[in-house]
Design a protein around this motif. Sequence first.
Motif: not given
Length: 353
Positions: A235-264
């Motif tokens: 933190e705070p990198y993972v929370s900021e990155g997660a919001r950016a990943l999901l807030d785009g116009p072409d949101r993915p339906t699934a995400v592969l994460c480097f760690s469980d912390l990123m997945a959370a």
Amino acid sequence: MSRVTLQTIADRVGVSRMTVSNAFSRPDQLSAEMRRTILAAAADLGYVGPDPSARALARGTTGAVGVLLTESLGTAFLDPIAAAFFGAVAEELAPTGLAVVLLPSTSSEGMIPARDIPMDGALVYGCAGDYPAVDWLVKRRLPLVFVDGEPVAEASSVLLDERHGARLGAQHLLDLGHTRIGVFTMNSTEPPGWAPDPASAGSGFVARERQIGWVETLRAAGVTPVVMEVHDNAEPYVSEGARALLDGPDRPTAVLCFSDLMAAAVVHAAEELGLRVPEDLSVVGFDDSPLARRLRPALTTVHQDFAAKGKAAAAALTSSIARFRAGVAPEPEEHRILVDLVVRDSTAPPRSA
């Protein structure tokens, strides 16, 4: 008060100085009764034992091994993965009598731990070979074992089968029917944001190995993932990155994460955006840390055996030290720790499937 020595105790008990020395360093040379008598006299005189520095000089060994860290010591103990690894190392080393010294990779006030602290060998935990601290250990010609990183010189290594674990996670999402897949990883060498080339994303040995496994598997199925990179797995990198990943116009339906912390962080960002996991978004982690089981929904993730990794690292290091002491040339070995996929509640077919 005069200084108490081995000779002082010998005079008290009426034995030789060598007999007293054996009571501390070679107890098998004495009867149990004689050793108890000598130790009782030593305790009565306030003698705690031979000077550790002198003993190390005489034996040619310090009785300690180092663990080189990329992070501060405080940060390392907050990481449940690192803590589980340290615990397994300590447990495996306990019967050998070797102590564990944690070495920060940074220096302060002229003190460079990797250069200055006495040790018989070291585990290099997650550090790249070009770290200055690693260079000091190599220059000292110490027996080394690299954990989660490419070895240098004539060192052994203990590695997870990172690519295989990444392939398992990617194939799981493909089998569920996902085609719009995101990857959330770390890259300390580039500004945070979308990676221009999925194949070259990530930095460091572990991130690169996992990235190769994900991209190769997805591309073989005709899927090109979008990749969000952040500076660090914290933190705070993972929370900021997660919001950016999901807030785009072409949101993915699934995400592969480097760690469980990123997945959370991805799960929490989805909740903030009104998305449901796994109905609207499937999430796969990596490591199977305690966080994966506490998270709701419970996290699908790649499991690594922390205990097996720690024990393998300790065993490889003690073997290397033994060869070094015997004057035998090193025989670098690569130990691969197997991984597997644990499917829980954070993954499901996409709505369109």
